[in-house]
Design a protein around this motif. Structure first.
Motif: not given
Length: 105
Positions: A73-81, A84-88
């Protein structure tokens, strides 16, 4: 894996996530030799002769030991973050660009 009864998967399914028109990802809690795990597996439309059974499991998936779930879950949250930063929009606080062209005379 594909010769398991799909009904067993439906009974223990926690989530169904659409992947595309013919596939979905199912998350369930499974057990094998007294070990419990989270099973994340791709299900597909069956061949026409097995269509009444509904979607069937494939070998594409992973069995995650329950103790490893917090790390996953921690690793998947990092992927999500990261995504999100890349798309901002890059550097939102910049001033609007001004034209550097000279007027034609």
């Amino acid at each position: 894996m594909s010769d398991l009864d799909p009904e067993d998967y439906l009974r223990d399914t926690i989530a169904v996530i659409p992947k595309n028109a013919r596939q979905e990802i199912r998350v369930r809690i499974g057990e094998y030799r007294d070990s419990r795990f989270a099973d994340v597996r791709v299900f597909v439309d069956p061949p026409s002769d097995r269509a009444p059974l509904g979607r069937v499991p494939t070998k594409k998936g992973v069995a995650i030991p329950l103790g490893a779930i917090p790390d996953v879950v921690s690793a998947l949250r990092k992927v999500q973050a990261i995504e999100a930063a890349r798309q901002a929009p890059a550097n939102q606080d910049t001033k609007p660009k001004t034209s550097t062209r000279r007027k034609a005379r």
